[in-house]
Design a protein around this motif. Structure first.
Motif, PDB file in Angstrom:
ATOM      1  N   ASP A  17     -41.365  18.273 -96.147  1.00  0.00           N
ATOM      2  CA  ASP A  17     -41.117  19.412 -95.012  1.00  0.00           C
ATOM      3  C   ASP A  17     -40.540  18.712 -93.787  1.00  0.00           C
ATOM      4  OD1 ASP A  17     -41.906  21.043 -96.866  1.00  0.00           O
ATOM      5  OD2 ASP A  17     -44.090  21.148 -96.211  1.00  0.00           O
ATOM      6  N   GLU A  18     -41.262  17.729 -93.301  1.00  0.00           N
ATOM      7  CA  GLU A  18     -40.742  17.010 -91.823  1.00  0.00           C
ATOM      8  C   GLU A  18     -39.345  16.655 -92.177  1.00  0.00           C
ATOM      9  OE1 GLU A  18     -43.640  14.247 -91.120  1.00  0.00           O
ATOM     10  OE2 GLU A  18     -45.252  15.592 -90.573  1.00  0.00           O
ATOM     11  N   TRP A  19     -39.049  16.115 -93.249  1.00  0.00           N
ATOM     12  CA  TRP A  19     -37.647  15.725 -93.377  1.00  0.00           C
ATOM     13  C   TRP A  19     -36.568  16.814 -93.431  1.00  0.00           C
ATOM     14  CZ3 TRP A  19     -39.216  11.382 -97.870  1.00  0.00           C
ATOM     15  CH2 TRP A  19     -39.701  10.567 -97.006  1.00  0.00           C
ATOM     16  N   ILE A  20     -37.142  17.880 -94.330  1.00  0.00           N
ATOM     17  CA  ILE A  20     -36.146  19.022 -94.547  1.00  0.00           C
ATOM     18  C   ILE A  20     -35.818  19.784 -93.027  1.00  0.00           C
ATOM     19  CG2 ILE A  20     -36.032  21.189 -95.130  1.00  0.00           C
ATOM     20  CD1 ILE A  20     -37.534  20.281 -97.763  1.00  0.00           C
ATOM     21  N   VAL A  21     -37.126  19.613 -92.043  1.00  0.00           N
ATOM     22  CA  VAL A  21     -36.662  20.179 -90.797  1.00  0.00           C
ATOM     23  C   VAL A  21     -35.722  19.258 -89.916  1.00  0.00           C
ATOM     24  CG1 VAL A  21     -37.900  20.343 -88.652  1.00  0.00           C
ATOM     25  CG2 VAL A  21     -38.800  21.164 -90.583  1.00  0.00           C
ATOM     26  N   LYS A  22     -35.942  17.979 -89.970  1.00  0.00           N
ATOM     27  CA  LYS A  22     -34.819  17.001 -89.300  1.00  0.00           C
ATOM     28  C   LYS A  22     -33.605  17.167 -89.732  1.00  0.00           C
ATOM     29  CE  LYS A  22     -38.458  13.644 -88.172  1.00  0.00           C
ATOM     30  NZ  LYS A  22     -39.194  12.237 -88.245  1.00  0.00           N
ATOM     31  N   LEU A  23     -33.505  17.190 -91.127  1.00  0.00           N
ATOM     32  CA  LEU A  23     -32.094  17.451 -91.590  1.00  0.00           C
ATOM     33  C   LEU A  23     -31.487  18.644 -91.455  1.00  0.00           C
ATOM     34  CD1 LEU A  23     -32.620  16.193 -95.485  1.00  0.00           C
ATOM     35  CD2 LEU A  23     -31.219  14.967 -93.476  1.00  0.00           C
ATOM     36  N   ASN A  24     -32.457  19.509 -91.249  1.00  0.00           N
ATOM     37  CA  ASN A  24     -31.679  21.063 -90.874  1.00  0.00           C
ATOM     38  C   ASN A  24     -31.185  21.001 -89.473  1.00  0.00           C
ATOM     39  OD1 ASN A  24     -31.756  22.564 -93.210  1.00  0.00           O
ATOM     40  ND2 ASN A  24     -34.088  23.008 -92.932  1.00  0.00           N
ATOM     41  N   GLN A  25     -32.117  20.300 -88.440  1.00  0.00           N
ATOM     42  CA  GLN A  25     -31.771  20.118 -86.998  1.00  0.00           C
ATOM     43  C   GLN A  25     -30.488  19.236 -86.823  1.00  0.00           C
ATOM     44  OE1 GLN A  25     -35.273  18.345 -85.719  1.00  0.00           O
ATOM     45  NE2 GLN A  25     -36.227  20.291 -85.163  1.00  0.00           N
ATOM     46  N   ALA A  26     -30.284  18.231 -87.726  1.00  0.00           N
ATOM     47  CA  ALA A  26     -29.083  17.597 -87.578  1.00  0.00           C
ATOM     48  C   ALA A  26     -27.993  18.140 -88.034  1.00  0.00           C
ATOM     49  CB  ALA A  26     -29.307  16.343 -88.668  1.00  0.00           C
ATOM     50  N   LYS A  27     -27.958  19.035 -89.136  1.00  0.00           N
ATOM     51  CA  LYS A  27     -26.952  19.722 -89.530  1.00  0.00           C
ATOM     52  C   LYS A  27     -26.462  20.774 -88.604  1.00  0.00           C
ATOM     53  CE  LYS A  27     -25.703  23.335 -93.154  1.00  0.00           C
ATOM     54  NZ  LYS A  27     -26.431  24.275 -94.239  1.00  0.00           N
ATOM     55  N   GLN A  28     -27.657  21.476 -87.905  1.00  0.00           N
ATOM     56  CA  GLN A  28     -27.322  22.549 -86.841  1.00  0.00           C
ATOM     57  C   GLN A  28     -26.474  21.863 -85.623  1.00  0.00           C
ATOM     58  OE1 GLN A  28     -30.652  24.528 -86.010  1.00  0.00           O
ATOM     59  NE2 GLN A  28     -30.661  25.878 -87.920  1.00  0.00           N
ATOM     60  N   GLN A  29     -27.118  20.916 -85.325  1.00  0.00           N
ATOM     61  CA  GLN A  29     -26.185  19.994 -84.285  1.00  0.00           C
ATOM     62  C   GLN A  29     -24.922  19.487 -84.472  1.00  0.00           C
ATOM     63  OE1 GLN A  29     -27.639  19.373 -81.180  1.00  0.00           O
ATOM     64  NE2 GLN A  29     -25.376  18.829 -80.807  1.00  0.00           N
ATOM     65  N   MET A  30     -24.731  18.906 -85.842  1.00  0.00           N
ATOM     66  CA  MET A  30     -23.400  18.609 -86.290  1.00  0.00           C
ATOM     67  C   MET A  30     -22.324  20.200 -86.287  1.00  0.00           C
ATOM     68  SD  MET A  30     -24.179  16.159 -89.511  1.00  0.00           S
ATOM     69  CE  MET A  30     -22.773  16.439 -90.086  1.00  0.00           C
ATOM     70  N   GLN A  31     -22.895  21.058 -86.695  1.00  0.00           N
ATOM     71  CA  GLN A  31     -22.235  22.382 -86.557  1.00  0.00           C
ATOM     72  C   GLN A  31     -21.917  22.559 -85.021  1.00  0.00           C
ATOM     73  OE1 GLN A  31     -24.726  24.607 -89.128  1.00  0.00           O
ATOM     74  NE2 GLN A  31     -23.435  24.368 -91.008  1.00  0.00           N
ATOM     75  N   ALA A  32     -22.666  22.649 -84.367  1.00  0.00           N
ATOM     76  CA  ALA A  32     -22.821  22.877 -82.924  1.00  0.00           C
ATOM     77  C   ALA A  32     -21.559  21.869 -82.076  1.00  0.00           C
ATOM     78  CB  ALA A  32     -23.988  23.033 -82.234  1.00  0.00           C
ATOM     79  N   ASP A  33     -21.576  20.811 -82.737  1.00  0.00           N
ATOM     80  CA  ASP A  33     -20.588  19.770 -81.777  1.00  0.00           C
ATOM     81  C   ASP A  33     -19.352  20.159 -82.463  1.00  0.00           C
ATOM     82  OD1 ASP A  33     -22.787  18.494 -80.710  1.00  0.00           O
ATOM     83  OD2 ASP A  33     -22.979  16.848 -82.159  1.00  0.00           O
ATOM     84  N   MET A  34     -18.965  20.560 -83.902  1.00  0.00           N
ATOM     85  CA  MET A  34     -17.910  20.802 -84.314  1.00  0.00           C
ATOM     86  C   MET A  34     -17.146  22.144 -83.531  1.00  0.00           C
ATOM     87  SD  MET A  34     -17.695  19.604 -88.307  1.00  0.00           S
ATOM     88  CE  MET A  34     -19.067  20.758 -88.743  1.00  0.00           C
TER      89      MET A  34
END
Length: 113
Positions: A17-34
Motif C-alpha cells: 500500500d505504501e509503495w502504491i501511494v509513492k508510485l501514484n505520487q511519482a506518476k502525478q508529479q511526472m504528469q504535472a511536470d510534463m
C-alpha cells in the motif's frame, strides 16, 4: 505458525500500500511536470523563460514515459534549441552593432555592406 503468517501478510500488505501511494505520487508529479512544460512555453516571454523550458524538458526526458511523449519532447527540444541558438546569434549581432560608434563620414552604402 498461522498467526505468524497472518502478521507477515499484514506487513506485506502495508508495504505494498505504501509503495502504491509513492508510485501514484511519482506518476502525478511526472504528469504535472510534463503539463508544466506546455504551460510554461505558452507563457514564455523572455529568452530566459525559453532556456528554463529547455531545462525542464531535459529533466522530463530522464523519466520513463511513453515513447510518443519522449518523441514529442525531443522534437520540442530540438525546435527550442534552434530558436535559442538563433536568439544568441541575434543578441551577439545586436551587441556588436551597439559597439560600433556612429561615424558620420561613412557612406550609407558602406554601412549596409
Amino acid at each position: 505458525f498461522e498467526k505468524s503468517l497472518g502478521n507477515d501478510a499484514k506487513r506485506l500488505r502495508t508495504q505494498l500500500d505504501e509503495w502504491i501511494v509513492k508510485l501514484n505520487q511519482a506518476k502525478q508529479q511526472m504528469q504535472a511536470d510534463m503539463m508544466n512544460i506546455w504551460d510554461d512555453l505558452a507563457n514564455a516571454e523572455t529568452f530566459e523563460d525559453i532556456e528554463s523550458v529547455i531545462m525542464c524538458i531535459n529533466a522530463v526526458l530522464d523519466y520513463h514515459i511513453a515513447e510518443k511523449d519522449i518523441q514529442d519532447f525531443k522534437d520540442l527540444k530540438t525546435t527550442l534549441d534552434a530558436f535559442a541558438s538563433d536568439m544568441s546569434v541575434l543578441k551577439a549581432a545586436s551587441n556588436r552593432h551597439k559597439a560600433i560608434p556612429d561615424l558620420p563620414n561613412i557612406s550609407p552604402e558602406l554601412v549596409r555592406e
